[in-house]
Every structure is written in structure tokens, then in C-alpha cells.
Enzyme design. Structure first.
Site, short mmCIF file in Angstrom:
data_model
loop_
_atom_site.label_atom_id
_atom_site.label_comp_id
_atom_site.label_asym_id
_atom_site.label_seq_id
_atom_site.Cartn_x
_atom_site.Cartn_y
_atom_site.Cartn_z
CE LYS A 1 52.58 2.69 64.80
NZ LYS A 1 53.88 2.51 65.67
CB SER B 1 57.90 1.48 78.41
OG SER B 1 57.45 1.00 77.09
CD1 TRP B 2 50.88 2.73 75.62
CD2 TRP B 2 52.44 4.53 75.96
NE1 TRP B 2 50.31 4.02 74.86
CE2 TRP B 2 51.09 4.96 75.53
CE3 TRP B 2 53.26 5.48 76.57
CZ2 TRP B 2 50.79 6.73 75.28
CZ3 TRP B 2 53.07 6.64 76.32
CH2 TRP B 2 51.95 7.25 75.39
CB ALA C 1 57.13 5.01 76.99
NE ARG D 1 58.94 -0.90 72.99
CZ ARG D 1 57.73 -0.99 73.56
NH1 ARG D 1 56.89 -2.11 73.51
NH2 ARG D 1 57.59 -0.27 74.68
N GLY E 1 48.47 6.74 68.97
CA GLY E 1 48.94 7.77 68.07
C GLY E 1 50.42 7.90 68.33
#
Length: 372
Positions: free
Chosen positions: A192, A11-12, A141, A256, A137
Site C-alpha cells: 500500500k 516515532s513508532w 504514531a 511520509r 495496520g
């Protein structure tokens, strides 16, 4: 117009390829899954990972390394972090020496505890991360592909490299800032994801905004302490790659990693959750790396204590060893992969039936064991 190769058509990767196409670049996708390559080439849409977004006819997609990056001014690595090393090794001879190398994966290798720019520098022979950057960042997507306003960071040790990556990707809907704290940026966006799993656990247990706010605040403090100990700059963690990405990942329906935590809290095992997912939740593997990174003075680094040696392997094995479920709470040391939370409404009875997912000590706290 320049040629850019994107390794990975998830996706990205697909989204960033379309961003590059919007900037009038000649885009080539490399994708390991031959069936996926055939489907995208036929449908002109990535229905598996990015449904509803058309892919222009002049965007190429291939399953072959040979010729995939010939003449490319830049190459983008958009594969899961645990596969970056293998893809880079196989693609090395195809990538021009002067091409920009852009990582967009968020993770820390389990075996070496290396960041992605370190992996790429090693495999591509780029000493001192020459020409290597990370573009990361708060960016899903699903939103960027629909041109919703988004900001990301192009991080590189060399400011000129960061500027070159910024100019490559900047559009009216995607604003790119630059940062020379490559260490801090890559650690922030990777760590993160561990907090995002914990945020999902909060959601799955039915906790409210107060709990989420506390988790994000204290989670950011922990990320910052570890990141600074490992060479990052404190201010980086208050920016887009730190606070920005943390907030987005911990609250978004697209996350996710948050999804993984939510499903854990609802009683599923980690194996079940990952088996049901189409995409990769980077935080699962990063949890292990973060635990190892957090050991010892100044964050600890098994690579500095006999990496690749028998002693180093023994130390890694010892650090990764977890207490068995059922060990009395009074004697059990909470591992870095335990998230300790108060009981949800309903007290101890609310924890029953969750098996290995919730390690409840009946004292008013539940340790959510991410290792299971």
C-alpha cells in the site's frame, strides 16, 4: 508486569514503547544513534521524532546490544525495514529463545524480496516463524501517542502467538485484532505504500477526489491480485491491513509516502526529497521490491530462480533495468514503477520544466517515474 525490549526509538517505536508502559510493562529502548539516546535520556522526550510526548523516567534507553533484551518476554523490531536484518543479526544472542518476536516495520527486502517475518525468522533461528508476529495496520504514531482511537492487526501463523501479541498491546485506545494470514497482512501493509506515493503524486498535480478514489480502488485491486498470487488470503486485503491502511496512508497529512509523491509531482528529484526528510518513507524501497515480485507467473520470485547465484543476480539486474528517459513513447514499455496519469489542467505545458520527474509523451498522458 513483563520486560519488553523495543529495537528502534523512532516515532513508532517510541509510541509502542509508551503503549507497553501504559500496560504496566517494563520497557527498554535500544537505539543505534548514540546522540539520540543521550538526548532522550536527558530530555525524557523524543524531540526529534515524537515531540511533545513525555517519556516516563522508568523507561530505559540504551545504545548497547549487550544486555538490552536480557530477561525480555518480548522484543519489538521497530527499525526501518532495510535495517531489520542487520539489527536482528546483532541482537540475536541477546534475545531469549522463548521471547515473542514482534515486527512492526512495513516493507519487503530489495535483495531477497523477503517479508519482515521471514527476515526475523532467518536471522533469529526461528524455524517456521516460531513465536514471530507482525503488528501492523492503519496507525500513525502522531495519533496513537495522543491516545486517539486506533485499530491494528497482530498477525502470526500460530493463533496463540497472535493472541499473545494482542494481549501485550491492547489498551482502551489501541484495539488489536488477530489474523493468521501472516503472508497477506505483511504484503498488504507493504504494498500500500507504493500506492500512497502515487496518491501523493495525484495531490501534487492538483487532481481531485475522483482521481484519488479511482487510484485507491484500482490500487487495492492490484495489491490484492499480487498478494493472493504470493500466498495471501483475498479477505485480508479488504481488512485493516489492506483497505484500512491504504486509505489512511493515502489521505493522511502524516503519511511520509504520500509526502514523497507530492514532492515528486512538484518537481523535486527523489534524492532531494529523501535528503530533506527526517523519517523513512518505506514505499520508496518497496516500489523496487514490488516491481520484482510482480514479474513472472504467480507474482514471480527471483529467489526461486537461482537466488544467491550468478543466474539469479543476472535475472534481478535484468528485471530492475529501466528504459532511458527520452525513449520514444511509441516504443517504450511502461515499467511497474511508472504511474501513468492524464495531464493536469493546462495540458502539456503544465509538464514542462519538471526534468526527469515527469516523463511526458505529449499525447495527453504523463508517466511519473518513481525511479528518479
Amino acid at each position: 508486569m513483563s520486560r519488553v525490549t523495543v529495537f528502534g526509538a523512532g516515532s513508532w517505536g517510541t509510541t509502542l514503547g509508551l503503549v507497553l508502559h501504559d500496560n504496566a510493562h517494563d520497557v527498554v529502548f535500544w537505539e543505534y544513534d548514540r546522540e539520540q539516546v543521550e538526548a532522550v535520556a536527558r530530555d525524557r522526550e523524543n524531540r526529534k521524532f515524537l515531540p511533545g510526548i513525555p517519556i516516563p523516567d522508568d523507561v530505559a534507553i540504551t545504545n548497547e546490544f549487550a544486555g538490552s533484551a536480557a530477561g525480555s518476554a518480548a522484543v519489538v523490531f521497530a527499525v526501518p525495514s532495510h535495517t531489520v536484518r542487520e539489527v536482528a543479526r546483532n541482537a540475536r544472542n541477546e534475545i531469549p529463545d522463548d521471547a515473542l518476536v514482534v515486527n512492526v516495520s512495513k516493507g519487503i527486502e530489495n535483495e531477497t524480496l523477503a517479508r519482515m517475518s521471514e527476515v526475523l525468522s532467518e536471522e533469529l533461528g526461528r524455524s517456521d516463524a516460531r513465536g514471530v508476529a507482525s503488528l501492523v495496520g492503519p496507525s500513525h504514531a502522531e495519533e496513537v501517542s495522543r491516545h486517539l482511537p486506533t485499530t491494528v492487526v497482530a498477525a502470526a501463523l500460530d493463533q496463540e502467538v497472535a493472541i499473545a501479541v494482542r494481549d501485550l498491546f491492547m489498551t482502551e485506545y489501541l484495539r488489536v485484532y488477530t489474523n493468521t494470514d501472516l503472508v497477506g497482512v505483511e504484503l498488504a501493509v507493504s504494498l500500500k505504500n507504493v500506492i500512497a506515493i502515487a496518491a501523493g503524486i495525484c495531490d501534487g498535480l492538483g487532481y481531485g477526489d475522483n482521481t484519488k478514489g479511482a487510484l485507491l480502488t484500482r490500487g487495492l485491486a492490484e495489491i490484492t491480485r499480487l498478494g493472493v498470487a504470493l500466498g495471501g488470503r483475498p479477505e485480508t486485503f479488504a481488512g485493516l491491513s489492506g483497505m484500512g491502511d491504504l486509505i489512511t496512508t493515502c489521505i493522511s497529512k502524516h503519511s511520509r509516502n504520500r509526502h514523497v509523491g507530492e514532492e515528486i509531482a512538484r518537481g523535486k528529484t527523489l534524492a532531494q526529497i529523501l535528503d530533506e526528510m527526517v523519517m523513512v518513507a518505506e514505499g520508496v524501497k518497496t516500489t523496487k521490491s514490488a516491481a520484482l515480485r510482480g514479474q513472472g507467473p504467480e507474482g514471480g520470485d527471483p529467489r526461486a530462480d537461482g537466488a544467491g547465484t550468478e543466474a539469479g543476480d543476472d535475472r534481478r539486474a535484468a528485471l530492475a533495468r529501466q528504459p532511458a528517459a527520452g525513449t520514444p513513447a511509441e516504443t517504450r514499455r511502461k515499467s511497474p514503477r511508472d504511474v501513468v496519469l492524464p495531464h493536469p489542467r493546462g495540458g502539456h505545458s503544465a509538464c514542462q520544466g519538471r526534468g526527469a520527474v515527469l516523463d511526458c509523451d505529449q499525447s495527453g498522458r504523463s508517466a511519473v517515474r518513481l525511479a528518479h
